[in-house]
Design a protein around this motif. Structure first.
Motif, PDB file in Angstrom:
ATOM      1  N   VAL A   1     -23.751  27.868  45.740  1.00 14.45           N
ATOM      2  CA  VAL A   1     -24.783  27.294  45.196  1.00 14.45           C
ATOM      3  C   VAL A   1     -25.633  26.674  46.337  1.00 14.45           C
ATOM      4  CG1 VAL A   1     -25.349  24.857  43.773  1.00 14.45           C
ATOM      5  CG2 VAL A   1     -23.255  26.451  43.412  1.00 14.45           C
ATOM      6  N   PRO A   2     -26.899  27.099  46.586  1.00 12.63           N
ATOM      7  CA  PRO A   2     -28.011  26.706  47.437  1.00 12.63           C
ATOM      8  C   PRO A   2     -28.032  25.193  47.396  1.00 12.63           C
ATOM      9  CG  PRO A   2     -28.826  28.589  46.484  1.00 12.63           C
ATOM     10  CD  PRO A   2     -27.667  28.219  45.593  1.00 12.63           C
ATOM     11  N   GLY A   3     -28.084  24.447  48.496  1.00  8.60           N
ATOM     12  CA  GLY A   3     -28.201  22.981  48.425  1.00  8.60           C
ATOM     13  C   GLY A   3     -26.916  22.248  48.778  1.00  8.60           C
ATOM     14  N   LEU A   4     -25.724  22.858  48.709  1.00  7.35           N
ATOM     15  CA  LEU A   4     -24.455  22.129  49.164  1.00  7.35           C
ATOM     16  C   LEU A   4     -24.059  22.904  50.367  1.00  7.35           C
ATOM     17  CD1 LEU A   4     -22.427  22.559  45.566  1.00  7.35           C
ATOM     18  CD2 LEU A   4     -23.897  20.745  46.552  1.00  7.35           C
ATOM     19  N   LYS A   5     -23.407  21.679  51.113  1.00  6.59           N
ATOM     20  CA  LYS A   5     -22.646  22.185  52.330  1.00  6.59           C
ATOM     21  C   LYS A   5     -21.217  22.239  52.079  1.00  6.59           C
ATOM     22  CE  LYS A   5     -26.237  20.941  55.615  1.00  6.59           C
ATOM     23  NZ  LYS A   5     -26.843  20.452  56.970  1.00  6.59           N
ATOM     24  N   VAL A   6     -20.515  23.041  52.581  1.00  4.85           N
ATOM     25  CA  VAL A   6     -18.913  23.187  52.297  1.00  4.85           C
ATOM     26  C   VAL A   6     -18.133  23.338  53.602  1.00  4.85           C
ATOM     27  CG1 VAL A   6     -17.302  24.372  50.955  1.00  4.85           C
ATOM     28  CG2 VAL A   6     -19.611  24.371  50.292  1.00  4.85           C
ATOM     29  N   VAL A   7     -17.386  22.153  53.765  1.00  2.00           N
ATOM     30  CA  VAL A   7     -16.829  22.060  55.065  1.00  2.00           C
ATOM     31  C   VAL A   7     -15.110  22.075  54.767  1.00  2.00           C
ATOM     32  CG1 VAL A   7     -15.960  20.626  56.911  1.00  2.00           C
ATOM     33  CG2 VAL A   7     -18.262  20.573  56.020  1.00  2.00           C
ATOM     34  N   TYR A   8     -14.267  22.994  55.558  1.00  2.00           N
ATOM     35  CA  TYR A   8     -12.975  23.203  55.503  1.00  2.00           C
ATOM     36  C   TYR A   8     -12.107  23.036  56.522  1.00  2.00           C
ATOM     37  CZ  TYR A   8      -9.305  25.012  52.037  1.00  2.00           C
ATOM     38  OH  TYR A   8      -8.069  25.036  51.163  1.00  2.00           O
ATOM     39  N   PRO A   9     -11.781  22.066  57.348  1.00  2.00           N
ATOM     40  CA  PRO A   9     -11.241  22.011  58.428  1.00  2.00           C
ATOM     41  C   PRO A   9      -9.748  22.237  58.369  1.00  2.00           C
ATOM     42  CG  PRO A   9     -11.313  19.781  57.742  1.00  2.00           C
ATOM     43  CD  PRO A   9     -12.364  20.700  56.918  1.00  2.00           C
ATOM     44  N   ALA A  10      -9.118  22.946  59.559  1.00  2.00           N
ATOM     45  CA  ALA A  10      -7.641  23.404  59.636  1.00  2.00           C
ATOM     46  C   ALA A  10      -6.857  22.592  60.575  1.00  2.00           C
ATOM     47  CB  ALA A  10      -7.446  24.916  60.035  1.00  2.00           C
ATOM     48  N   PHE A  11      -7.487  21.636  61.342  1.00  2.00           N
ATOM     49  CA  PHE A  11      -6.823  20.888  62.158  1.00  2.00           C
ATOM     50  C   PHE A  11      -7.367  19.544  62.381  1.00  2.00           C
ATOM     51  CE2 PHE A  11      -6.720  25.092  63.723  1.00  2.00           C
ATOM     52  CZ  PHE A  11      -5.241  25.231  64.257  1.00  2.00           C
ATOM     53  N   PRO A  12      -6.459  18.578  62.686  1.00  2.00           N
ATOM     54  CA  PRO A  12      -6.814  17.251  62.701  1.00  2.00           C
ATOM     55  C   PRO A  12      -8.024  16.838  63.401  1.00  2.00           C
ATOM     56  CG  PRO A  12      -4.474  17.335  62.910  1.00  2.00           C
ATOM     57  CD  PRO A  12      -5.104  18.640  63.004  1.00  2.00           C
ATOM     58  N   GLN A  13      -8.011  17.139  64.624  1.00  2.00           N
ATOM     59  CA  GLN A  13      -9.337  16.961  65.524  1.00  2.00           C
ATOM     60  C   GLN A  13     -10.622  17.351  64.812  1.00  2.00           C
ATOM     61  OE1 GLN A  13      -9.446  15.187  68.382  1.00  2.00           O
ATOM     62  NE2 GLN A  13     -11.089  16.026  69.547  1.00  2.00           N
ATOM     63  N   ASP A  14     -10.563  18.642  64.515  1.00  2.00           N
ATOM     64  CA  ASP A  14     -11.696  19.309  63.578  1.00  2.00           C
ATOM     65  C   ASP A  14     -11.819  18.244  62.381  1.00  2.00           C
ATOM     66  OD1 ASP A  14     -12.106  21.183  65.401  1.00  2.00           O
ATOM     67  OD2 ASP A  14     -11.112  22.601  64.225  1.00  2.00           O
ATOM     68  N   ALA A  15     -11.169  17.986  61.619  1.00  2.00           N
ATOM     69  CA  ALA A  15     -11.193  17.258  60.510  1.00  2.00           C
ATOM     70  C   ALA A  15     -11.907  15.726  60.711  1.00  2.00           C
ATOM     71  CB  ALA A  15      -9.907  17.022  59.639  1.00  2.00           C
ATOM     72  N   LYS A  16     -11.516  15.059  61.653  1.00  2.00           N
ATOM     73  CA  LYS A  16     -12.040  14.139  62.064  1.00  2.00           C
ATOM     74  C   LYS A  16     -13.642  14.248  62.527  1.00  2.00           C
ATOM     75  CE  LYS A  16     -11.851   9.739  64.997  1.00  2.00           C
ATOM     76  NZ  LYS A  16     -11.250   8.908  65.907  1.00  2.00           N
ATOM     77  N   GLY A  17     -13.872  15.183  63.351  1.00  2.00           N
ATOM     78  CA  GLY A  17     -15.067  15.142  63.829  1.00  2.00           C
ATOM     79  C   GLY A  17     -16.263  15.651  62.741  1.00  2.00           C
ATOM     80  N   LEU A  18     -15.764  16.691  62.001  1.00  2.00           N
ATOM     81  CA  LEU A  18     -16.356  17.232  60.831  1.00  2.00           C
ATOM     82  C   LEU A  18     -16.750  16.167  59.594  1.00  2.00           C
ATOM     83  CD1 LEU A  18     -15.071  20.740  60.601  1.00  2.00           C
ATOM     84  CD2 LEU A  18     -17.441  20.271  61.546  1.00  2.00           C
ATOM     85  N   LEU A  19     -15.655  15.241  59.540  1.00  2.00           N
ATOM     86  CA  LEU A  19     -16.025  14.263  58.342  1.00  2.00           C
ATOM     87  C   LEU A  19     -17.109  13.291  59.031  1.00  2.00           C
ATOM     88  CD1 LEU A  19     -15.393  12.733  55.863  1.00  2.00           C
ATOM     89  CD2 LEU A  19     -13.320  11.550  57.144  1.00  2.00           C
ATOM     90  N   ALA A  20     -17.155  13.126  60.268  1.00  2.00           N
ATOM     91  CA  ALA A  20     -18.210  12.209  60.648  1.00  2.00           C
ATOM     92  C   ALA A  20     -19.411  12.903  60.667  1.00  2.00           C
ATOM     93  CB  ALA A  20     -17.945  11.933  61.952  1.00  2.00           C
ATOM     94  N   SER A  21     -19.492  14.363  60.865  1.00  2.00           N
ATOM     95  CA  SER A  21     -20.745  14.860  60.462  1.00  2.00           C
ATOM     96  C   SER A  21     -21.356  14.944  59.108  1.00  2.00           C
ATOM     97  CB  SER A  21     -20.786  16.515  61.056  1.00  2.00           C
ATOM     98  OG  SER A  21     -20.572  16.218  62.445  1.00  2.00           O
ATOM     99  N   ALA A  22     -20.291  15.010  58.088  1.00  2.00           N
ATOM    100  CA  ALA A  22     -20.290  14.890  56.719  1.00  2.00           C
ATOM    101  C   ALA A  22     -21.085  13.640  56.306  1.00  2.00           C
ATOM    102  CB  ALA A  22     -19.181  15.259  56.018  1.00  2.00           C
ATOM    103  N   ILE A  23     -20.535  12.617  56.902  1.00  2.00           N
ATOM    104  CA  ILE A  23     -20.996  11.295  56.490  1.00  2.00           C
ATOM    105  C   ILE A  23     -22.490  11.047  57.107  1.00  2.00           C
ATOM    106  CG2 ILE A  23     -20.830   8.721  57.043  1.00  2.00           C
ATOM    107  CD1 ILE A  23     -17.789   9.296  56.822  1.00  2.00           C
ATOM    108  N   GLU A  24     -22.845  11.634  58.219  1.00  2.01           N
ATOM    109  CA  GLU A  24     -24.261  11.506  58.870  1.00  2.01           C
ATOM    110  C   GLU A  24     -25.089  12.355  58.219  1.00  2.01           C
ATOM    111  OE1 GLU A  24     -24.717   9.297  61.117  1.00  2.01           O
ATOM    112  OE2 GLU A  24     -22.857   8.586  61.681  1.00  2.01           O
TER     113      GLU A  24
END
Length: 657
Positions: free
Chosen positions: A475-498
């Motif tokens: 679906v164009p218009g959505l971004k999909v994030v799928y981390p595999a490690f804790p460090q990535d999960a935290k940093g990518l969640l911040a980007s998702a919020i921003e």
């Protein structure tokens, strides 16, 4: 028809007539243009003008109103230039959607009007979100939203009213009961003849209003609004009315009994109100003709401007660039100071730091407040941020996602926890049709993160184990994030919020408490669309994400295979460059996913590799995925289902090719 002035000035009474007359004359012109083949479609509101005009006139211009396609009077009362409306209906660039949508399917922040999508029902939940934003800002503003009586059969209606009632949201739910949902009479939509009675089930105040009497509408609205500003709560309003034309012009009115049509023709809201003003010596036939002449000239002048505008043109680049709002994220680097955390703790810490940074950020979900969520990610959040910002929701995924969209319209970020990603199916429509299309259609951001606890290998069966990212990467218009490690999960969640765009953030349940890593303690953001190279080698490229990365890592660590292991981290945007670079080096590639094979993410990656790296390949592109079955509960059956138990064999086949 009984008209009561109730302190309304002579000038106001006459102005209400002008406001009624304008949409009627526009409609008569549109019907003529339709017959001439100069417009493509028209949904007529003739006979219902008093509702739109009365409601809109009572609201302040900076209060949001969410109309339907029969509420032309909302747009004209808010004084939108007719040339922009006509351009919108003709698909011209100067319209509100740049030719990307038609009719009244648009919104405009300038006029505080939020148009509907064709699914209609989600409009009600969006009003909840806007009203929640007003409540949080304590600005004493009211939100009004329209629906037809047919729309009250939709689940979105019930979810929206329930949310509004539970949260005491200042929303006016305006139901125009014209007796027919297209050709289906109301008696075939619901048993009780009065929509207002539905308010009882939600503990909600309700009123039945003569929708053809503009003064009854206007006076009641004024009374209710002044009270709602001090005592916020939702109110259900049923406006009894009738549409004199078909659902849309092509459908006609043959299904309407002639006697009923004639009965309602006598209740015409404009003719009756004009006769009242005439009797009160507030208007004359000459004044009426002058009004009509002035409005018709405005219509003709603005139609000429719209017709003279050239056909909309664009480029592939511009169309693609308008799907997402450009992100201006400050990518703060991870600190050297770290703490060993589980994946679940890293997500919780990242979410908490996001709440601390953004003082208006709201999180919503089932059981997330005092209980801390079923996985305890928000445990302790209520004590720090309060229940206004950490909100338990009713069990209604669709309504809450719509509410999040309304919050975004009102300028407030939100994170919604889907208790399990499987349950997003109950809110699929607003995700793919509201959130995803919003910015492309009319430039409105959907500043929302949907947290999606997902995945199998936990013995949870068919309804709590799906990894359904492929539903959304399409679906164009959505971004999909799928981390595999804790460090990535935290940093990518911040980007998702921003990020101002809608982000689906997948969190694998099997990794929540089984995986630990040193995680930077500061609030940092990692960019989307950048894969991680976990291992380096030259024999084969292994591409995966989520739990699949750990399956591949386990296999490679116990074998002598010399491989590049790529963790995608985000699925949209996808870092195809890193994949292509690796494949050109190794000549062999296998894509491992937990999801079942057909239609999954691996299929598109495989196709892209075949298109761009064909001459570099020493073997066919391999995919390894789970079985084409629902996810079974029993452990031995789940083991048969999961791709991890076939990865070693598939990898060996690839290397031996």
């Amino acid at each position: 028809m009984n008209y009561k002035r109730e302190g309304i000035s002579d000038a106001q009474l006459v102005e209400l007539y002008r406001l009624l007359l304008k949409p009627r004359l526009i409609e008569e012109k549109m019907l003529l243009l339709l017959r001439q083949g100069k417009i493509s479609k028209w949904f007529s509101g003739i006979g219902q003008e008093a509702i739109a005009v009365g409601v809109t006139s009572a609201l302040n211009d900076d209060e949001y109103i969410l109309p339907m396609h029969r509420n032309l009077g909302v747009f004209t009362t808010r004084k939108i230039p007719l040339k922009k409306l006509f351009a919108q209906w003709q698909g011209k660039l100067s319209g509100f959607t740049k030719g990307r949508d038609r009719s009244f399917h648009f919104g405009t922040q300038e006029y505080h009007i939020i148009g509907m999508i064709s699914h209609l029902g989600p409009q009600l939940g969006v009003a909840d979100g806007i009203a929640l934003g007003n409540l949080l800002k304590n600005n004493k503003k009211i939100t009004a939203v329209f629906s037809g009586e047919g729309g009250t059969s939709e689940g979105d209606f019930h979810e929206a009213l329930n949310i509004a009632s539970v949260w005491n949201l200042p929303v006016l739910f305006c139901v125009e009961n014209n007796g027919y949902g297209l050709s289906t009479p109301s008696i075939e939509q619901f048993k009780n003849p009065d929509v207002a009675d539905k308010g009882i089930g939600y503990g909600m105040e309700s009123h039945i209003v003569d929708g053809n009497n503009v003064l009854e509408v206007y006076n009641l609205m004024n009374d209710l609004i002044s009270d709602l500003r001090e005592n916020p709560r939702p109110i259900l309003l049923e406006f009894k009315t009738f549409r004199m034309r078909g659902h849309e012009e092509a459908s006609g009115t043959k299904y309407v009994p002639k006697e009923l049509q004639e009965e309602w023709a006598k209740k015409d809201p404009i003719d009756n109100y004009f006769n009242f003003l005439l009797k009160e010596n507030l208007i004359s036939e000459e004044t009426n003709e002058a009004f009509k002449s002035e409005i018709k000239k405005e219509i003709d002048d603005h139609l000429k401007i719209a017709f003279d505008e050239s056909v909309v043109e664009s480029t592939i680049e511009k169309e693609l660039n308008d799907v997402y709002k450009e992100s201006e994220i400050e990518y703060i680097k991870p600190s050297d100071k770290k703490k060993n955390l589980r994946l679940i703790d890293a997500i919780s810490q990242g979410l908490k730091q996001g709440m601390q940074k953004h003082e208006d950020l709201v999180i919503m979900g089932q059981d997330i407040a005092e209980y801390g969520g079923v996985f305890k990610i928000t445990e302790g959040f209520v004590e720090e941020f309060g229940k206004e910002r950490v909100r338990n929701t009713p069990i209604c995924e669709s309504g809450i996602i719509e509410t999040a969209y309304g919050l975004s319209i009102n300028g407030i970020k939100s994170v919604v926890e889907l208790q399990f990603s499987d349950f997003v199916s109950s809110g699929f429509n607003p995700v793919v049709n509201l959130l995803a299309k919003s910015f492309y259609r009319w430039g409105q951001t959907a500043n929302i993160v949907l947290r999606m606890p997902c995945g199998a290998d936990v013995g949870a069966g068919p309804f709590h184990s799906q990894t359904n990212e492929a539903w959304f990467t399409k679906v164009p218009g959505l971004k999909v994030v799928y981390p595999a490690f804790p460090q990535d999960a935290k940093g990518l969640l911040a980007s998702a919020i921003e990020d101002p765009n809608p982000v689906l953030f997948f969190e694998h349940k099997a990794l929540y408490r089984s995986l630990r890593q040193d995680v930077s303690e500061n609030y940092f953001a990692l960019p989307f669309g950048k894969a991680a190279l976990i291992k380096e080698g030259n024999e084969v490229t292994v591409v995966s994400y989520g739990l699949g990365v750990h399956w591949a890592l386990d296999e490679l660590n116990k074998s002598t295979v010399n491989a590049d292991l790529i963790d995608l981290r985000t699925l949209y945007p996808l870092d195809i460059e890193t994949i292509i670079t690796s494949v050109k080096k190794t000549g062999r590639v296998i894509i491992l996913q937990e999801d079942s094979l057909f239609g999954g993410v691996s299929s598109d990656i495989a196709a892209t590799i075949s298109e761009q790296c064909f001459s570099y390949l020493d073997a066919p592109v391999k995919r390894c995925a789970s079985l084409e079955t629902p996810i079974p509960f029993a452990k031995n059956l789940e083991d048969i289902y999961l791709a991890k138990n076939r990865f070693s064999e598939t990898l060996e086949e690839l290397l031996l090719y």
